[in-house]
Structure formats: structure tokens, C-alpha cells
Design an enzyme around this catalytic site. Structure first.
Site, mmCIF file in Angstrom:
data_model
loop_
_atom_site.group_PDB
_atom_site.id
_atom_site.type_symbol
_atom_site.label_atom_id
_atom_site.label_comp_id
_atom_site.label_asym_id
_atom_site.label_seq_id
_atom_site.Cartn_x
_atom_site.Cartn_y
_atom_site.Cartn_z
ATOM 1 N N ARG A 55 0.845 -1.215 0.000
ATOM 2 C CA ARG A 55 0.000 0.000 0.000
ATOM 3 C C ARG A 55 0.869 1.249 0.000
ATOM 4 O O ARG A 55 0.577 2.227 -0.704
ATOM 5 C CB ARG A 55 -0.923 -0.026 1.221
ATOM 6 C CG ARG A 55 -2.013 -1.084 1.118
ATOM 7 C CD ARG A 55 -2.897 -1.094 2.333
ATOM 8 N NE ARG A 55 -3.619 0.172 2.510
ATOM 9 C CZ ARG A 55 -4.299 0.449 3.625
ATOM 10 N NH1 ARG A 55 -4.328 -0.417 4.624
ATOM 11 N NH2 ARG A 55 -4.938 1.602 3.747
ATOM 12 N N HIS A 106 -7.509 7.830 11.449
ATOM 13 C CA HIS A 106 -7.137 6.403 11.429
ATOM 14 C C HIS A 106 -5.633 6.216 11.276
ATOM 15 O O HIS A 106 -5.152 5.140 10.922
ATOM 16 C CB HIS A 106 -7.884 5.672 10.303
ATOM 17 C CG HIS A 106 -9.350 5.533 10.562
ATOM 18 N ND1 HIS A 106 -10.256 5.197 9.591
ATOM 19 C CD2 HIS A 106 -10.072 5.709 11.697
ATOM 20 C CE1 HIS A 106 -11.471 5.174 10.118
ATOM 21 N NE2 HIS A 106 -11.388 5.481 11.384
ATOM 22 N N CYS A 117 6.573 0.008 23.236
ATOM 23 C CA CYS A 117 6.881 1.295 23.883
ATOM 24 C C CYS A 117 6.367 2.457 23.027
ATOM 25 O O CYS A 117 5.701 2.239 22.018
ATOM 26 C CB CYS A 117 8.389 1.407 24.128
ATOM 27 S SG CYS A 117 9.354 1.757 22.643
ATOM 28 N N GLY A 192 -16.679 10.879 -0.171
ATOM 29 C CA GLY A 192 -15.981 9.627 -0.413
ATOM 30 C C GLY A 192 -15.913 8.665 0.749
ATOM 31 O O GLY A 192 -14.924 7.960 0.920
HETATM 32 P P1 OAD Z 1 -15.164 2.704 1.910
HETATM 33 O O1 OAD Z 1 -14.453 1.859 0.956
HETATM 34 O O2 OAD Z 1 -15.997 2.062 2.963
HETATM 35 O O3 OAD Z 1 -16.135 3.715 1.128
HETATM 36 C C1 OAD Z 1 -15.715 4.428 0.014
HETATM 37 C C2 OAD Z 1 -16.891 5.313 -0.395
HETATM 38 O O4 OAD Z 1 -16.438 6.185 -1.410
HETATM 39 C C3 OAD Z 1 -18.105 4.570 -0.957
HETATM 40 O O5 OAD Z 1 -19.277 5.108 -0.369
HETATM 41 C C4 OAD Z 1 -18.079 4.884 -2.445
HETATM 42 O O6 OAD Z 1 -19.378 4.993 -2.981
HETATM 43 C C5 OAD Z 1 -17.387 6.241 -2.452
HETATM 44 N N1 OAD Z 1 -16.628 6.524 -3.662
HETATM 45 C C6 OAD Z 1 -15.987 5.658 -4.485
HETATM 46 N N2 OAD Z 1 -15.353 6.342 -5.476
HETATM 47 C C7 OAD Z 1 -15.610 7.666 -5.259
HETATM 48 C C8 OAD Z 1 -15.226 8.878 -5.915
HETATM 49 N N3 OAD Z 1 -14.458 8.869 -7.015
HETATM 50 N N4 OAD Z 1 -15.654 10.052 -5.401
HETATM 51 C C9 OAD Z 1 -16.435 10.090 -4.281
HETATM 52 N N5 OAD Z 1 -16.818 8.972 -3.596
HETATM 53 C C10 OAD Z 1 -16.413 7.786 -4.093
HETATM 54 O O7 OAD Z 1 -14.069 3.663 2.580
HETATM 55 P P2 OAD Z 1 -14.184 4.543 3.910
HETATM 56 O O8 OAD Z 1 -15.584 5.055 4.115
HETATM 57 O O9 OAD Z 1 -13.108 5.535 3.878
HETATM 58 O O10 OAD Z 1 -10.626 1.955 8.443
HETATM 59 O O11 OAD Z 1 -13.873 3.433 5.026
HETATM 60 C C11 OAD Z 1 -13.770 3.853 6.337
HETATM 61 C C12 OAD Z 1 -12.734 3.040 7.047
HETATM 62 O O12 OAD Z 1 -13.055 1.643 6.938
HETATM 63 C C13 OAD Z 1 -11.319 3.153 6.546
HETATM 64 O O13 OAD Z 1 -10.629 4.251 7.021
HETATM 65 C C14 OAD Z 1 -10.709 1.850 7.036
HETATM 66 C C15 OAD Z 1 -11.841 0.932 6.609
HETATM 67 O O14 OAD Z 1 -11.845 -0.264 7.249
HETATM 68 C C16 OAD Z 1 -9.781 1.177 9.152
HETATM 69 O O15 OAD Z 1 -9.097 0.352 8.626
HETATM 70 C C17 OAD Z 1 -9.782 1.420 10.605
#
Ligand code: OAD
Length: 248
Positions: A55, A106, A117, A192
Site C-alpha cells: 500500500r 485512522h 513502547c 468519499g
Molecule cells: P469505503 O471503501 O468504505 O467507502 C468508500 C466510499 O467512497 C463509498 O461510499 C463509495 O461509494 C465512495 N466513492 C468511491 N469512489 C468515489 C469517488 N471517485 N468520489 C467520491 N466517492 C467515491 O471507505 P471509507 O468510508 O473511507 O478503516 O472506510 C472507512 C474506514 O473503513 C477506513 O478508514 C478503514 C476501513 O476499514 C480502518 O481500517 C480502521
């Protein structure tokens, strides 16, 4: 104008960084329980590090897109702005947003911290991926089998991100609380994210509770949509410049 911006993986999607729950999202093909929990790291730290290095490399090869740039521009014009991102990449910062104007709730994928530590370091995104190292240099670098060790206490080092089942970083949540308690926001933009975590919805509603605009930018519906005053069902790199330009 006081602004709060909340972003998720969708904002970095157009920079080539996979989302988590989208069509080619990480969690569609990989099991978070095997890669993003303290238990997974204890079980197989080498596997976890291999994934985070992959990543990191992808992020090194990526560039901020028009969505990141629009938010950085808005930060220069708004009376006050705080960006709260769930993204562990550095694209908001590379687009010009100052550390003081953003909270990576996050964590930061380029931070490496000790699993025991308080030692931690920031591995610049320019640092060469260890895959090119031989056993000898791994030794020098205090790595074993690709897993770095703490130079202070020799425990395993881990990526500086928040894993499932772990609390959010206290200093970062306090910064958000301080911002929300100081005053409400005229504009709240949520872009997003699936708003999977309740705190994202809570912060958005609290920031906009005194009649502020709550704008959701997402091609798809989310649990936050029903609270939004405006829905923009378009990709962020298209929608955010158009949305933000009039605000500048
Ligand atoms: P997700 O993968 O859950 O959601 C991505 C969102 O972005 C979806 O609702 C899509 O519809 C939208 N999307 C996709 N392409 C897009 C674009 N070009 N423009 C605008 N929106 C778009 O990701 P997160 O919501 O960020 O946490 O996930 C939250 C957390 O869950 C992450 O930080 C990570 C994950 O597990 C941890 O690992 C603790």
C-alpha cells in the site's frame, strides 16, 4: 465561513488508491481480520507488513487529485477549516493542506511505531522499499524477516494506523472535539466515505447543527444521506472543484 470537511477512501480513488468496500475494494478480496487487527499482526507480522508495504508503494506512485487540491484551496480561503480524514495516505498533505488543518483519525501509513513502547518514526515516502534489501542490510536495519524491530526496546514495529478493535488516537479526537466545541460550521462537506463509523455521522451533524449546510459527495447512498441538505452523486474530483470554487 467556518468549514468542516470529512473524507474517506473515495476521495483517493481517482488517484488510483483502492477503496475498502467499493467494487475493487480491499475488503472485497482481503479479509480485514487477517490484515488490520492487532491479533492478525501478532499471528503473522510478516504478512501484515507485506500488505502495508504494498500500500505504501502504491501511495508513493500516486498523485493528489482535483478533490484534494480543491480542499487545500478552500483551506486558504475559509476563515477556519478542519479536514478530518479516515485516509492513511498523505495525499491531502501533498495537495498542500497544512498538518494543523487536518486530522488523520485512522493514523498515517508512513508512520512506523513500536508495538510495545512509545517509540515511533516517520518513514518518508521517499524511503526505498525493503524488498530490495538483502539479509545483511535487513540485519543492519534491525529487521527480521521483513519485520522491523524497535531500536529502543527491540519489540516488533507496526504501521502507525488504527486497526479494527483499537481506540481512536486520543490527541486527534480531542482536536476534533475542540474544533466542534468552539463554534458550529456554515458548511460541512462529507466526501468519499460509506460513513460506516458512527463518529463520522456524529461529527458531521454536530458541526452543522445550527443550520449549516451538510453536503454529501458520493456516487452512492450512505447512512449519512438522509441528514444531508445537499447530495452530490458524482466522483469527488469532479464535484469538489465545482462545489468549492463558488465558496472561494
Ligand atoms: P469505503 O471503501 O468504505 O467507502 C468508500 C466510499 O467512497 C463509498 O461510499 C463509495 O461509494 C465512495 N466513492 C468511491 N469512489 C468515489 C469517488 N471517485 N468520489 C467520491 N466517492 C467515491 O471507505 P471509507 O468510508 O473511507 O478503516 O472506510 C472507512 C474506514 O473503513 C477506513 O478508514 C478503514 C476501513 O476499514 C480502518 O481500517 C480502521
Amino acid at each position: 465561513m467556518r468549514v468542516l470537511v470529512l473524507t474517506g477512501a473515495g476521495v483517493s480513488a481517482e488517484s488510483g488508491i483502492p477503496t475498502f468496500r467499493g467494487r475493487d475494494g480491499y475488503w472485497r478480496n482481503l479479509d480485514p481480520a487477517k490484515l488490520a487487527t492487532p491479533e492478525a499482526f501478532a499471528r503473522d507480522p510478516k504478512l501484515v507488513w507485506e500488505w502495508y508495504r504494498e500500500r505504501r508503494q502504491r501511495i508513493r506512485n500516486a498523485q493528489p487529485n482535483a478533490a484534494h487540491e480543491a480542499i487545500a484551496k478552500l483551506a486558504q480561503c475559509a476563515d477556519e477549516l478542519l479536514l478530518v480524514t479516515q485516509n492513511v495516505d498523505d495525499l491531502h498533505e501533498r495537495a498542500g493542506l497544512a498538518k494543523g488543518e487536518m486530522v488523520q483519525i485512522h493514523g498515517d501509513i508512513f508512520v512506523t511505531k513500536c508495538s510495545r513502547c512509545d517509540f515511533k518514526q516517520h518513514d518518508s515516502r521517499f524511503s526505498v522499499a525493503p524488498a530490495t534489501y538483502g539479509a545483511a542490510s535487513e540485519q543492519q536495519e534491525g529487521r527480521e524477516n521483513g519485520v522491523p524491530r524497535c531500536t529502543k526496546c527491540n519489540a516488533l514495529m507496526r504501521p502507525g494506523v488504527v486497526w479494527f478493535g483499537e481506540p481512536l488516537p486520543a490527541r486527534e479526537t480531542q482536536r476534533i472535539e475542540n474544533y466542534l466545541q468552539r463554534d458550529s460550521c456554515g458548511v460541512v462537506i462529507v466526501a468519499g466515505t460509506t460513513a460506516t463509523f458512527g463518529y463520522i455521522i456524529d461529527w458531521a451533524l454536530r458541526a452543522s447543527h445550527r443550520g449549516g449546510e451538510l453536503i454529501e459527495v458520493n456516487p452512492e447512498e450512505t447512512p449519512l444521506s438522509r441528514f444531508a441538505t445537499r447530495l452530490v452523486r458524482e466522483p469527488a474530483a469532479v464535484a469538489l472543484p465545482r462545489l468549492i470554487d463558488p465558496l472561494l
